[in-house]
Structures are given as C-alpha cells and as structure tokens.
Design an enzyme around this catalytic site. Structure first.
Site, mmCIF file in Angstrom:
data_model
loop_
_atom_site.group_PDB
_atom_site.id
_atom_site.type_symbol
_atom_site.label_atom_id
_atom_site.label_comp_id
_atom_site.label_asym_id
_atom_site.label_seq_id
_atom_site.Cartn_x
_atom_site.Cartn_y
_atom_site.Cartn_z
ATOM 1 C CE LYS A 274 7.478 -5.101 -2.984
ATOM 2 N NZ LYS A 274 7.499 -6.518 -3.402
ATOM 3 C CB SER B 264 -0.949 0.011 1.205
ATOM 4 O OG SER B 264 -0.217 -0.049 2.402
ATOM 5 C CB CYS B 265 4.297 2.137 1.031
ATOM 6 S SG CYS B 265 5.466 1.107 0.189
HETATM 7 O O1 GFB Z 1 4.873 -0.406 10.684
HETATM 8 P P1 GFB Z 1 5.710 0.772 10.343
HETATM 9 O O2 GFB Z 1 7.168 0.631 10.573
HETATM 10 O O3 GFB Z 1 5.502 1.143 8.845
HETATM 11 O O4 GFB Z 1 5.217 2.044 11.229
HETATM 12 P P2 GFB Z 1 4.736 2.164 7.898
HETATM 13 C C1 GFB Z 1 3.877 2.409 11.329
HETATM 14 C C2 GFB Z 1 3.715 3.514 12.369
HETATM 15 O O5 GFB Z 1 3.952 2.952 13.660
HETATM 16 C C3 GFB Z 1 4.678 4.690 12.232
HETATM 17 C C4 GFB Z 1 4.826 3.774 14.405
HETATM 18 O O6 GFB Z 1 3.987 5.876 12.517
HETATM 19 C C5 GFB Z 1 5.715 4.406 13.322
HETATM 20 O O7 GFB Z 1 6.358 5.556 13.816
HETATM 21 N N1 GFB Z 1 5.543 2.987 15.428
HETATM 22 C C6 GFB Z 1 5.369 3.123 16.765
HETATM 23 C C7 GFB Z 1 6.476 2.040 15.232
HETATM 24 N N2 GFB Z 1 6.205 2.328 17.441
HETATM 25 C C8 GFB Z 1 6.906 1.629 16.513
HETATM 26 C C9 GFB Z 1 7.932 0.632 16.609
HETATM 27 O O8 GFB Z 1 8.380 0.236 17.680
HETATM 28 N N3 GFB Z 1 8.384 0.117 15.431
HETATM 29 C C10 GFB Z 1 7.924 0.557 14.209
HETATM 30 N N4 GFB Z 1 8.410 -0.007 13.077
HETATM 31 N N5 GFB Z 1 6.987 1.526 14.093
HETATM 32 C C11 GFB Z 1 6.007 0.752 6.185
HETATM 33 C C12 GFB Z 1 6.920 1.036 5.058
HETATM 34 O O9 GFB Z 1 5.551 1.980 6.611
HETATM 35 O O10 GFB Z 1 4.898 -0.019 5.850
HETATM 36 C C13 GFB Z 1 7.158 -0.119 4.183
HETATM 37 O O11 GFB Z 1 8.124 1.574 5.567
HETATM 38 C C14 GFB Z 1 5.926 -0.977 3.947
HETATM 39 O O12 GFB Z 1 7.605 0.373 2.966
HETATM 40 C C15 GFB Z 1 5.128 -1.216 5.195
HETATM 41 O O13 GFB Z 1 5.086 -0.401 2.990
HETATM 42 C C16 GFB Z 1 3.829 -1.931 4.957
HETATM 43 O O14 GFB Z 1 3.308 1.747 7.738
HETATM 44 O O15 GFB Z 1 4.920 3.590 8.330
#
Ligand code: GFB
Length: 311
Positions: free
Chosen positions: A143, A111-112
């Site tokens: 992608k 979805s990104c």
């Molecule tokens: O899941 P996430 O890393 O990916 O982060 P995205 C989603 C949200 O959760 C962001 C917050 O606003 C993060 O700041 N968050 C809070 C955290 N605590 C945490 C934590 O401990 N770890 C992480 N990882 N996030 C990804 C893309 O984006 O989504 C990829 O980078 C891919 O390309 C994937 O498309 C599905 O949804 O922001």
C-alpha cells in the site's frame, strides 16, 4: 477536470466491501456511466489484460478499490499474496489509467501503512517514520508503494492520482469467514452462532486490549466521492471515525447487538497486532467532510445484513 453524472467511472473491485459501497453511493448520487469487471472477466494481476481493458474502455475516472485484503491471520499467513497481488494490481491499473487518458484516479490505502508505534492519533506525516507492524507489513509495504506510485505519476506526468487512507472498515457485504476476516465481522458470526447454539462462551482472539477505530463502509464511500470531487493533491488523506474502542469493548457491543448473554473469553495464543490504530482526521475535517454512521447503528445494520445473507 469536471466530474459530472455522465463521466465514465471504472470501479475496480466492485464486488468487495469497499467497491460495492462505492457503486451504491455513485448510483444513489445519480452517476450513470459506471463500468466494472468481475475477477473472471478481468484478472487485475495480468498486465496485458488490464492494458487491453483500458485501451478499449478508456474510463475518465478510476476508483481503485481492488485489493487482496484480510484480517490479522490472513495477512500473517499469506505474505506473497498480500505483497505481490497488491503490487501487481496497483502498478497495472495506475499505469494503464495514466496511459489511456484517465483524468482522475482515487487510490485506497489503509491505516496499517503507519508505523506500529506511531504517536496516536496518527497524522499523515507519520508515514515512513518507523518500523511497521510485522503481522501486516507485506500488505503495508504494497500500500505504501501504491501511495508512492500515485505521487510519482503526479510528479513525473502530472497525473491527478490521489491516495486516501481508511481506518478499519466494516459493513454490509463484508467477509464473515472466521479464518480470513477482520475482527468485527468475525465477532458478529461468533456471537450469532453462539446465541443460536446456546454456547456458554465465545472465544475472542488476543488479549482484548488492542484498540481499533471502525468506520462504516458507506461513510467511507461518501468520503471517497467527496474527495474525488474536491481534492487533487499529492498528500495522503486519512479517513476515519475519530474515536476508537478496545477489542474487549467491541466484543461487548457485538454481544449486545446480537443479544448474546454468555461469557466472553480471550485466547492469548492469537496475535494482538498493533496496540492502537487511531487516525487523526483533522485534514479531512478541514476539507469539509465528516462521518455520520455511529458504531452502534452500523453494527445493527451489518448484523441485519449478516442474518439475511448468512444467518
Ligand atoms: O481486524 P483484525 O484482523 O486486523 O484484528 P488488524 C484486530 C484485532 O482484533 C486484533 C483481534 O487484535 C485481533 O487479535 N481479534 C479478536 C480478532 N478476535 C478476532 C477474530 O475472531 N478475528 C480477527 N480477525 N481478529 C488488519 C491488517 O489488522 O487491519 C490489515 O492485518 C488491514 O492489513 C486491516 O490493515 C485494516 O486491525 O489487526
């Protein structure tokens, strides 16, 4: 092409979250002619090795779930890996699949690919209508190239390659490493460890305000097999749950699942990423498929898997 239980199916990336779920779903539906290779057996970034593999095995169907993936921090920290590795994997597999007689290829995007500020919920037609979210533009560009490759092979060679766009996924077998994982597995680990160590606080990245849609990977696998059988067109198809939650709400749901009673604090020095990412799944619904696993049930299932494997 008719795909039946003896059709030879190659699952690329069978050890990842999605690939492993695809293998589970295929096996439970009775498909009996599956092939796969580990990374040490076949490096998908190497064109010659991929060609040799396809020339020898000649799979009739390819499910392309191999990719360099990670959460917001990993995406932002390793732009070359997310752009180059994914471009290589896609070009190598799609070209070899076409060249060596594959009849159907299912490509998985994300979805990104949609613009950072796309209208919500995001429709398939919003692709390439605005600037991307900077934290994951490398992955998104790779992608989008994969989608265009599938469309190009269909247009120029009549190759039946379809592209499916899942929302944020989670489930058993996910990556729980705090530096590289997505939010849901990271929060499971953080809240579990805080409970075990009796820590008074858990720190969650960002403001807690971004909204995300979460789909259990077993639902995704079911949708992929359904579309493998019932869809053969160039248009991309969104695969999602249909509702989103804020990261703050997600943190509370994870705390409840784990049984953590302490305080949740937000670390605004970490990036929020896209403010909202909810897919419009009406095309998928019209094609006759709907998800089943609620976030509450999926969280319990994923937490159980985590405690059995990492707890
Ligand atoms: O899941 P996430 O890393 O990916 O982060 P995205 C989603 C949200 O959760 C962001 C917050 O606003 C993060 O700041 N968050 C809070 C955290 N605590 C945490 C934590 O401990 N770890 C992480 N990882 N996030 C990804 C893309 O984006 O989504 C990829 O980078 C891919 O390309 C994937 O498309 C599905 O949804 O922001």
């Amino acid at each position: 092409m008719e795909i039946n239980l003896t059709t030879k199916i190659y699952v690329a990336g069978h050890r990842g979250l999605v690939g492993a779920a695809l293998v589970r779903a295929l096996q439970s539906q009775g498909y009996e002619n599956l092939i796969s290779r580990t990374r040490s057996e076949l490096d998908l970034c190497r064109q010659g090795a991929v060609e040799d593999f396809f020339a020898k095995e000649r799979p009739q169907v390819v499910l392309l779930a191999a990719a360099k993936v990670g959460g917001i921090l990993a995406n932002d920290s390793y732009p070359v890996d997310f752009l180059r590795d994914n471009l290589l994997i896609e070009t190598n597999i799609i070209e070899s699949a076409y060249r060596y007689g594959c009849q159907k290829l299912v490509f998985l995007g994300s979805s990104c690919i949609y613009p950072k500020l796309a209208p919500q919920p995001m429709q398939e037609s919003h692709l390439l209508t605005g600037p991307l979210e900077p934290t994951n533009e490398w992955y998104a560009v790779a992608k989008i190239a994969g989608i265009k490759l599938c469309q190009a092979y269909r247009k120029q060679h009549g190759f039946d390659a379809i592209s499916l766009m899942p929302t944020n996924l989670y489930g058993p077998g996910d990556n729980f490493d705090l530096q590289t994982s997505h939010v849901l597995p990271a929060l499971i680990r953080k809240f579990h460890e805080a409970k075990v160590n009796q820590s008074p606080q858990v720190s969650v990245w960002g403001s807690g305000k971004p909204r995300r849609e979460f789909l259990h990977v077993d639902d995704l696998a079911d949708a992929c097999l359904y579309l493998m059988q019932h869809y053969a067109d160039q248009e991309i198809i969104n695969i999602g749950w249909g509702e989103d939650v804020s990261i703050q709400q997600l943190a509370q749901l994870v705390a409840d699942t784990v049984g953590y009673k302490g305080e949740v604090v937000f670390d605004t020095s970490k990036p929020d990423g896209t403010p909202r990412k909810l897919l419009d799944t009406s095309r998928l619904t019209q094609l006759g498929w709907q998800p089943k696993i609620t976030l509450k049930k999926g969280l319990l299932d994923t937490y159980r898997w985590f405690t059995e494997h990492h707890g």
